[in-house]
Design a protein around this motif. Structure first.
Motif, mmCIF file in Angstrom:
data_model
loop_
_atom_site.group_PDB
_atom_site.id
_atom_site.type_symbol
_atom_site.label_atom_id
_atom_site.label_comp_id
_atom_site.label_asym_id
_atom_site.label_seq_id
_atom_site.Cartn_x
_atom_site.Cartn_y
_atom_site.Cartn_z
ATOM 1 N N ILE A 440 0.837 -1.211 0.000
ATOM 2 C CA ILE A 440 0.000 0.000 0.000
ATOM 3 C C ILE A 440 0.872 1.261 0.000
ATOM 4 O O ILE A 440 0.620 2.215 -0.736
ATOM 5 N N ILE A 441 1.904 1.252 0.821
ATOM 6 C CA ILE A 441 2.808 2.400 0.882
ATOM 7 C C ILE A 441 3.500 2.618 -0.470
ATOM 8 O O ILE A 441 3.647 3.749 -0.952
ATOM 9 N N GLU A 442 3.918 1.521 -1.106
ATOM 10 C CA GLU A 442 4.529 1.621 -2.419
ATOM 11 C C GLU A 442 3.542 2.194 -3.433
ATOM 12 O O GLU A 442 3.921 2.935 -4.353
ATOM 13 N N LEU A 443 2.260 1.850 -3.275
ATOM 14 C CA LEU A 443 1.231 2.355 -4.183
ATOM 15 C C LEU A 443 1.139 3.880 -4.100
ATOM 16 O O LEU A 443 1.043 4.568 -5.124
ATOM 17 N N PHE A 444 1.179 4.431 -2.880
ATOM 18 C CA PHE A 444 1.158 5.880 -2.717
ATOM 19 C C PHE A 444 2.366 6.530 -3.399
ATOM 20 O O PHE A 444 2.244 7.548 -4.088
ATOM 21 N N LYS A 445 3.519 5.921 -3.229
ATOM 22 C CA LYS A 445 4.734 6.479 -3.823
ATOM 23 C C LYS A 445 4.661 6.441 -5.347
ATOM 24 O O LYS A 445 5.063 7.399 -6.030
ATOM 25 N N ASN A 446 4.145 5.320 -5.876
ATOM 26 C CA ASN A 446 4.053 5.186 -7.332
ATOM 27 C C ASN A 446 3.053 6.169 -7.938
ATOM 28 O O ASN A 446 3.146 6.494 -9.125
ATOM 29 N N ARG A 447 2.064 6.608 -7.142
ATOM 30 C CA ARG A 447 1.069 7.562 -7.651
ATOM 31 C C ARG A 447 1.471 9.023 -7.338
ATOM 32 O O ARG A 447 0.659 9.919 -7.396
ATOM 33 N N GLU A 448 2.748 9.199 -6.968
ATOM 34 C CA GLU A 448 3.331 10.540 -6.765
ATOM 35 C C GLU A 448 2.699 11.282 -5.600
ATOM 36 O O GLU A 448 2.533 12.507 -5.633
ATOM 37 N N PHE A 449 2.327 10.558 -4.555
ATOM 38 C CA PHE A 449 1.896 11.200 -3.324
ATOM 39 C C PHE A 449 3.128 11.408 -2.447
ATOM 40 O O PHE A 449 4.062 10.606 -2.456
ATOM 41 N N GLU A 450 3.112 12.461 -1.678
ATOM 42 C CA GLU A 450 4.184 12.685 -0.711
ATOM 43 C C GLU A 450 3.774 12.027 0.607
ATOM 44 O O GLU A 450 2.754 12.379 1.191
ATOM 45 N N LEU A 451 4.559 11.059 1.046
ATOM 46 C CA LEU A 451 4.244 10.292 2.254
ATOM 47 C C LEU A 451 4.918 10.957 3.447
ATOM 48 O O LEU A 451 6.144 11.004 3.547
ATOM 49 N N ASN A 452 4.113 11.493 4.373
ATOM 50 C CA ASN A 452 4.647 12.192 5.540
ATOM 51 C C ASN A 452 4.861 11.283 6.743
ATOM 52 O O ASN A 452 5.589 11.625 7.662
ATOM 53 N N GLY A 453 4.181 10.166 6.759
ATOM 54 C CA GLY A 453 4.335 9.226 7.876
ATOM 55 C C GLY A 453 3.257 8.159 7.825
ATOM 56 O O GLY A 453 2.239 8.306 7.142
ATOM 57 N N TYR A 454 3.497 7.063 8.528
ATOM 58 C CA TYR A 454 2.487 6.004 8.589
ATOM 59 C C TYR A 454 2.684 5.198 9.869
ATOM 60 O O TYR A 454 3.754 5.190 10.471
ATOM 61 N N SER A 455 1.603 4.519 10.274
ATOM 62 C CA SER A 455 1.670 3.635 11.444
ATOM 63 C C SER A 455 0.754 2.444 11.211
ATOM 64 O O SER A 455 -0.264 2.551 10.522
ATOM 65 N N LEU A 456 1.134 1.310 11.779
ATOM 66 C CA LEU A 456 0.379 0.054 11.616
ATOM 67 C C LEU A 456 -0.004 -0.479 12.977
ATOM 68 O O LEU A 456 0.841 -0.687 13.837
ATOM 69 N N LYS A 457 -1.306 -0.697 13.187
ATOM 70 C CA LYS A 457 -1.801 -1.278 14.427
ATOM 71 C C LYS A 457 -2.827 -2.346 14.083
ATOM 72 O O LYS A 457 -3.899 -2.037 13.570
ATOM 73 N N GLY A 458 -2.468 -3.607 14.348
ATOM 74 C CA GLY A 458 -3.361 -4.700 13.966
ATOM 75 C C GLY A 458 -3.516 -4.728 12.458
ATOM 76 O O GLY A 458 -2.544 -4.791 11.710
ATOM 77 N N ASN A 459 -4.759 -4.684 11.999
ATOM 78 C CA ASN A 459 -5.008 -4.687 10.559
ATOM 79 C C ASN A 459 -5.394 -3.297 10.040
ATOM 80 O O ASN A 459 -5.979 -3.163 8.971
ATOM 81 N N GLU A 460 -5.068 -2.237 10.814
ATOM 82 C CA GLU A 460 -5.369 -0.869 10.401
ATOM 83 C C GLU A 460 -4.072 -0.100 10.141
ATOM 84 O O GLU A 460 -3.201 0.014 11.011
ATOM 85 N N LEU A 461 -3.970 0.414 8.914
ATOM 86 C CA LEU A 461 -2.809 1.198 8.506
ATOM 87 C C LEU A 461 -3.235 2.659 8.398
ATOM 88 O O LEU A 461 -4.157 2.994 7.656
ATOM 89 N N THR A 462 -2.584 3.552 9.139
ATOM 90 C CA THR A 462 -2.862 4.989 9.087
ATOM 91 C C THR A 462 -1.709 5.676 8.368
ATOM 92 O O THR A 462 -0.538 5.493 8.738
ATOM 93 N N VAL A 463 -2.024 6.472 7.324
ATOM 94 C CA VAL A 463 -0.987 7.156 6.557
ATOM 95 C C VAL A 463 -1.289 8.650 6.514
ATOM 96 O O VAL A 463 -2.450 9.068 6.453
ATOM 97 N N ALA A 464 -0.234 9.458 6.556
ATOM 98 C CA ALA A 464 -0.347 10.914 6.386
ATOM 99 C C ALA A 464 0.293 11.255 5.053
ATOM 100 O O ALA A 464 1.483 10.981 4.833
ATOM 101 N N ILE A 465 -0.497 11.847 4.119
ATOM 102 C CA ILE A 465 -0.009 12.076 2.767
ATOM 103 C C ILE A 465 -0.318 13.513 2.335
ATOM 104 O O ILE A 465 -1.183 14.186 2.897
ATOM 105 N N THR A 466 0.405 13.935 1.318
ATOM 106 C CA THR A 466 0.165 15.240 0.691
ATOM 107 C C THR A 466 0.053 15.026 -0.806
ATOM 108 O O THR A 466 0.862 14.284 -1.391
ATOM 109 N N THR A 467 -0.950 15.671 -1.427
ATOM 110 C CA THR A 467 -1.125 15.582 -2.873
ATOM 111 C C THR A 467 -1.452 16.971 -3.408
ATOM 112 O O THR A 467 -1.810 17.891 -2.645
#
Length: 521
Positions: A440-467
């Motif tokens: 999923i993180i690679e998908l954001f990068k491939n779509r030219e999003f700026e990834l500011n941070g992410y965290s994983l807890k259980g089966n929930e992934l939280t991402v902070a992005i800029t577009t």
């Protein structure tokens, strides 16, 4: 009552009960068919009736003993050849359940896991083993508890529980030369409803497969030809009543079965082009039918033998049928290593409980002796007592942590990743939860999003992005929802701004996105 010192070997696959025990230096054996009202279609119908049947058979055949060694039929065991980086037993116990996740439909904690060390391997060539090969096995706790309960009701104590594959490996040691032991060999177990292929190479188990045809095909043909019940047809075959095993309908049934056997072997050889299979060993009640064995020898164009022919050193009557029950008494065990060289599920099931009563008595004796040697001796001994107490507390703390880890299935992926991630192939990585958030993180990068941070807890992934576009944001949300591993996507903390204070300037969108992934069971 049964004698206290005797050990009874028990094997119950294919609706047959096989028993073995030592009588002097010889092994005494017997086998009987289990009635349909006890086991039907491979499932135990009545625990009470099964226990009574075992007890009555032991009494009738004069098998006297209190301890039971039970062999688990291959159909009840999950088996894996596993290669892992070298680690201790405690770490291995944590990782082992995860090796079976793709085969277990329920919860990992509902199974018992054990292993047998094959060898340690030096992959770097520096003379120090850095990986190890194992035979990993797993059975359901429910099945273990069912067998234990049945044996208790039959007046027996379950002392050892070993998979059938381990017994077959034990018989490989009976071949006189190392070359014979290492040959690629198929153990062909002919049962009522199915025939099992179990392939061994280089002294160890390779794989197993099942074909859905067995002796019942023969019984059915004879029953229809003579207009009798299936159970009576079974008796006809067992006793060769009126030479029925050489009848035309029987020969045609053998041909049908042999065709399926040939298909199974051909499929195996086609799927493994390196295969050099030329040895077939037949066991089970199918080995009692000479015309069928002769037909297999003719059609397979391989070295086909029954167990009795392959192992003439075992002169036991009906050895081809009772060999597995006998093998549990022959099973070698080397318990001197910190890594197990044997499989026994009873050791895994039984809980280790610290003998607090014995510890208290020991401390009491120390205190008595201390009082006899004066204050200096008392001081030294009390120091020793306190040290022992601390050691006991440390052991208990370790046990508690170990048990808590095994019970917490949700922690297994992280632990597994820690120990084995860098040793996995790409295919193996695809079976691990942790690869999903990385994709999923690679998908954001491939779509030219700026990834500011992410965290994983259980089966929930939280991402902070800029577009730079709301349209891009909507597009990535739809794309994520369309993937097979994402259950839901939600967006919060959306902040929109302009790079400059003009209408035509680029738009900046800061977003916090929560992605709920589908749990892999």
């Amino acid at each position: 009552m049964f004698g206290k010192g005797k050990v009874i070997g028990i094997y119950t696959a294919h609706r047959r009960l096989s028993l073995s025990m030592y009588k002097g230096k010889e092994i005494k054996t017997t086998w009987v068919d289990i009635p349909n009202n006890i086991i039907n279609n491979g499932q135990i119908v009545s625990k009470n009736l099964f226990a009574a049947f075992i007890k009555e058979t032991m009494k009738e055949k004069k098998f006297r003993g209190k301890k039971a060694y039970f062999v688990i039929g291959t159909a009840r065991v999950l088996t894996r050849n596993i290669k892992l980086p070298k680690m201790g037993d405690e770490q291995l116990r944590i990782n082992l359940p995860y090796e079976f996740r793709d085969s277990i439909s329920g919860e990992l904690k509902d199974y018992l896991y054990d292993y047998e060390l094959r060898e340690t391997v030096d992959t770097d060539g520096d003379g120090v083993p850095d990986s190890m090969e194992l035979l990993g096995v797993a059975i359901s706790k429910e099945y273990y508890e069912t067998v234990d309960e049945i044996l208790q009701m039959a007046g027996l104590k379950l002392c050892k529980m070993v998979p059938e594959v381990c017994i077959l490996e034990r018989y490989l040691k009976e071949f006189p030369t190392e070359e014979e032991r290492k040959k690629e060999r198929c153990f062909l177990d002919i049962g009522n409803r199915a025939i099992r292929f179990q392939i061994f190479k280089d002294n160890k188990f390779k794989l197993a497969q099942v074909i859905d045809i067995g002796e019942n095909h023969l019984f059915q043909a004879i029953a229809e030809d003579r207009n009798i019940e299936m159970e009576l047809a079974r008796t006809y075959v067992r006793t060769n009543y009126e030479d029925c095993v050489n009848s035309e309908v029987a020969i045609n049934a053998y041909k049908d079965i042999s065709i399926e056997v040939m298909k199974g072997i051909n499929y195996y050889e086609m799927s493994d082009m390196s295969s050099r299979l030329n040895e077939v060993l037949i066991y089970g009640t199918g080995a009692l039918i000479p015309p069928f064995i002769e037909l297999l020898k003719e059609r397979l164009n391989m070295n086909v033998n029954t167990f009795e022919e392959a192992f003439p050193q075992f002169t036991n009557e009906n050895f081809s049928i009772v060999s597995i029950a006998m093998g549990i008494l022959l099973k070698d065990q080397n318990q001197g290593s910190h890594i197990k060289n044997y499989v026994d599920f009873t050791e895994i099931f039984e809980k280790r409980v610290i003998n607090w009563k014995g510890l208290f008595c020991g401390l009491l004796v120390i205190a008595i002796f201390a009082s006899l040697f004066g204050k200096f001796a008392v001081y030294d001994l009390m120091q020793s007592v306190n040290k022992k107490k601390a050691e006991v507390a440390q052991v208990q703390e370790t046990l508690d942590k170990y048990n808590a880890t095994l019970e917490a299935e949700k922690d297994l992926p992280e632990l597994y990743y820690h120990y084995t991630w860098h040793y996995m192939t790409d295919e193996e990585k695809g079976n691990v939860n942790r690869i999903v958030p990385m994709e999923i993180i690679e998908l954001f990068k491939n779509r030219e999003f700026e990834l500011n941070g992410y965290s994983l807890k259980g089966n929930e992934l939280t991402v902070a992005i800029t577009t730079d576009s709301v349209d891009k944001l909507v597009g990535i949300i739809e794309e994520l929802k369309g993937t097979e591993f994402v259950d839901a996507v939600s967006v919060s903390d959306v902040q929109r701004s302009k790079t400059e204070d003009t209408e035509n300037s680029d738009e900046i969108v800061d977003v916090q996105m929560k992605i709920t992934m589908i749990k892999i069971k």
